[in-house]
Write a protein that holds these residues in place. Structure first.
Motif, PDB file in Angstrom:
ATOM      1  N   SER A  42      42.139  44.818  33.531  1.00 18.28           N
ATOM      2  CA  SER A  42      42.483  44.040  34.725  1.00 18.28           C
ATOM      3  C   SER A  42      41.441  42.947  34.919  1.00 18.28           C
ATOM      4  O   SER A  42      40.315  43.060  34.433  1.00 18.28           O
ATOM      5  CB  SER A  42      42.473  45.001  35.919  1.00 18.28           C
ATOM      6  N   GLY A  43      41.827  41.907  35.648  1.00 18.27           N
ATOM      7  CA  GLY A  43      40.851  40.897  36.050  1.00 18.27           C
ATOM      8  C   GLY A  43      40.314  41.273  37.423  1.00 18.27           C
ATOM      9  O   GLY A  43      40.378  42.429  37.834  1.00 18.27           O
ATOM     10  N   GLY A  44      39.835  40.272  38.161  1.00 17.76           N
ATOM     11  CA  GLY A  44      39.293  40.549  39.496  1.00 17.76           C
ATOM     12  C   GLY A  44      37.855  41.048  39.410  1.00 17.76           C
ATOM     13  O   GLY A  44      37.349  41.345  38.325  1.00 17.76           O
ATOM     14  N   ASN A  45      37.208  41.128  40.574  1.00 16.88           N
ATOM     15  CA  ASN A  45      35.790  41.513  40.589  1.00 16.88           C
ATOM     16  C   ASN A  45      35.575  43.013  40.432  1.00 16.88           C
ATOM     17  O   ASN A  45      34.571  43.450  39.879  1.00 16.88           O
ATOM     18  CB  ASN A  45      35.148  41.092  41.924  1.00 16.88           C
ATOM     19  N   THR A  46      36.518  43.802  40.935  1.00 18.68           N
ATOM     20  CA  THR A  46      36.284  45.242  41.040  1.00 18.68           C
ATOM     21  C   THR A  46      35.952  45.932  39.714  1.00 18.68           C
ATOM     22  O   THR A  46      35.051  46.771  39.684  1.00 18.68           O
ATOM     23  CB  THR A  46      37.492  45.924  41.723  1.00 18.68           C
ATOM     24  N   PRO A  47      36.642  45.608  38.595  1.00 13.48           N
ATOM     25  CA  PRO A  47      36.338  46.368  37.372  1.00 13.48           C
ATOM     26  C   PRO A  47      35.036  45.988  36.668  1.00 13.48           C
ATOM     27  O   PRO A  47      34.669  46.626  35.687  1.00 13.48           O
ATOM     28  CB  PRO A  47      37.550  46.078  36.472  1.00 13.48           C
ATOM     29  N   ASP A  74      47.093  40.805  33.091  1.00 15.82           N
ATOM     30  CA  ASP A  74      47.424  39.441  33.504  1.00 15.82           C
ATOM     31  C   ASP A  74      46.288  38.507  33.134  1.00 15.82           C
ATOM     32  O   ASP A  74      45.186  38.943  32.805  1.00 15.82           O
ATOM     33  CB  ASP A  74      47.759  39.357  35.007  1.00 15.82           C
ATOM     34  N   ARG A  76      44.774  34.328  34.042  1.00 21.18           N
ATOM     35  CA  ARG A  76      44.902  33.038  34.721  1.00 21.18           C
ATOM     36  C   ARG A  76      45.060  31.966  33.641  1.00 21.18           C
ATOM     37  O   ARG A  76      44.467  32.089  32.562  1.00 21.18           O
ATOM     38  CB  ARG A  76      43.643  32.744  35.551  1.00 21.18           C
ATOM     39  N   ASN A  86      40.128  35.976  32.689  1.00 24.72           N
ATOM     40  CA  ASN A  86      39.958  37.434  32.676  1.00 24.72           C
ATOM     41  C   ASN A  86      39.438  37.901  31.320  1.00 24.72           C
ATOM     42  O   ASN A  86      38.681  38.859  31.224  1.00 24.72           O
ATOM     43  CB  ASN A  86      41.287  38.129  33.002  1.00 24.72           C
ATOM     44  N   GLY A 144      44.027  46.251  39.595  1.00 21.60           N
ATOM     45  CA  GLY A 144      43.375  46.046  40.875  1.00 21.60           C
ATOM     46  C   GLY A 144      44.448  45.812  41.920  1.00 21.60           C
ATOM     47  O   GLY A 144      45.651  45.819  41.614  1.00 21.60           O
ATOM     48  N   MET A 145      44.028  45.633  43.150  1.00 24.37           N
ATOM     49  CA  MET A 145      44.992  45.264  44.196  1.00 24.37           C
ATOM     50  C   MET A 145      44.359  44.231  45.114  1.00 24.37           C
ATOM     51  O   MET A 145      43.181  44.360  45.476  1.00 24.37           O
ATOM     52  CB  MET A 145      45.401  46.496  45.008  1.00 24.37           C
ATOM     53  N   THR A 151      49.348  43.087  42.708  1.00 24.31           N
ATOM     54  CA  THR A 151      48.639  43.766  41.612  1.00 24.31           C
ATOM     55  C   THR A 151      48.953  43.026  40.330  1.00 24.31           C
ATOM     56  O   THR A 151      50.032  42.439  40.204  1.00 24.31           O
ATOM     57  CB  THR A 151      49.024  45.249  41.520  1.00 24.31           C
ATOM     58  N   ALA A 152      48.023  43.059  39.374  1.00 26.89           N
ATOM     59  CA  ALA A 152      48.087  42.165  38.226  1.00 26.89           C
ATOM     60  C   ALA A 152      48.434  40.780  38.802  1.00 26.89           C
ATOM     61  O   ALA A 152      47.814  40.364  39.787  1.00 26.89           O
ATOM     62  CB  ALA A 152      49.086  42.651  37.190  1.00 26.89           C
ATOM     63  N   ARG A 176      41.675  31.331  43.540  1.00 25.04           N
ATOM     64  CA  ARG A 176      41.672  31.588  42.100  1.00 25.04           C
ATOM     65  C   ARG A 176      42.789  30.763  41.440  1.00 25.04           C
ATOM     66  O   ARG A 176      43.728  30.354  42.119  1.00 25.04           O
ATOM     67  CB  ARG A 176      41.897  33.083  41.837  1.00 25.04           C
ATOM     68  N   ARG A 180      49.623  31.784  36.395  1.00 28.21           N
ATOM     69  CA  ARG A 180      49.249  33.062  35.780  1.00 28.21           C
ATOM     70  C   ARG A 180      50.312  33.517  34.789  1.00 28.21           C
ATOM     71  O   ARG A 180      51.471  33.141  34.883  1.00 28.21           O
ATOM     72  CB  ARG A 180      49.172  34.185  36.839  1.00 28.21           C
TER      73      ARG A 180
END
Ligand code: 6PG
Length: 245
Positions: A42-47, A74, A76, A86, A144-145, A151-152, A176, A180
């Motif tokens: 996954s992308g995003g900051n959490t992982p 997913d 960008r 990502n 992530g969410m 999500t995604a 962001r 996508r």
């Protein structure tokens, strides 16, 4: 979602530790059963916390990286060297630091025009497909969410009737990149294990709706993730999980 497997941790560090253990376990099971481990990032900051842990001991050497293949849920539409990519995030924090084989890193080509990136990834999915599908049954999918329930890159009010396994999407979220490419629920829902990683107070209300309220998948796309015969685990920090009853 009644009877959902929801696990709440003090913060992202604790959550990332739990996610690392689940990754190690899932990789072992897959390699023992099928000789390879197919994982969707996954992308995003959490992982980022998870990616960092996996790049370090003791986890790094508990994983058979030569039998691991990574994909993305997913991407960008930016170049792979862009800070918003990502692919770049996972390369910088994790993949560059482990002995994964180059040919087993399968990125979504965000530098192409979306329709070409979709076709390219759909073809790749087909190349890995399991019987009766035009995509693989992934061993592990990380998701992530967003604070809007996406999500995604499945965003609120997006078309729910899509038949394609890979989709081009345009949506704005926290500044962001809006263009996508995303896998569709068809692919996610045939995975063996799906893990949601969700942190932060700004997600508490929407998470409560996603988990506790009636089925409104158009409004809360995260509800579209319902594995057919796999399992789903929600890893939350206390802030994100604070409103769940
Ligand atoms: C992306 C993601 C996206 C992300 C959520 C949560 O490419 O942006 O895959 O779905 O997981 O927006 O992001 P955070 O972890 O930063 O809250």
């Amino acid at each position: 979602m009644t009877n959902a497997d929801i696990r709440i941790f003090k913060d992202n560090n604790e959550l990332s530790l739990a996610a690392s253990l689940l990754w190690v376990e899932s990789a072992r099971e897959a390699i023992n059963a099928r000789g390879r481990f197919l994982v969707v990032l996954s992308g995003g900051n959490t992982p980022s916390g998870l990616y960092q842990l996996l790049a370090e001991e003791p986890y790094r050497s508990q994983i058979d990286w030569k039998k691991t293949s990574v994909f993305w849920g997913d991407e960008r539409c930016v170049s792979p060297t862009d800070e918003a990519s990502n692919y770049r995030q996972a390369m910088d924090i994790l993949l560059r630091h482990v002995p994964i084989l180059k040919e087993n890193v399968h990125r979504i080509k965000g530098e192409l025009i979306p329709v070409d990136a979709v076709n390219d990834y759909a073809q790749l999915m087909e190349g890995f497909s399991d019987p009766g599908l035009t995509w693989p049954r992934f061993d592990l999918v990380l998701l992530g969410m967003g604070a809007d329930g996406h999500t995604a890159s499945l965003f609120p009010n997006s078309d729910e009737t899509e038949s394609s396994p890979v989709l081009a999407v345009s949506a704005h979220y926290q500044g962001r990149p809006a263009q996508r490419v995303t896998l569709s629920p068809h692919i996610f829902n045939s995975a063996r294990t799906i893990i949601f990683l969700v942190t932060g107070e700004d997600k508490a209300d929407v998470l409560k709706s996603v988990l506790n309220e009636s089925h409104m998948p158009k409004r809360y796309p995260a509800q579209r993730i319902q594995p057919k015969d796999g399992k789903i685990i929600w890893l939350l920090d206390e802030a994100a999980g604070s409103k769940i009853t």
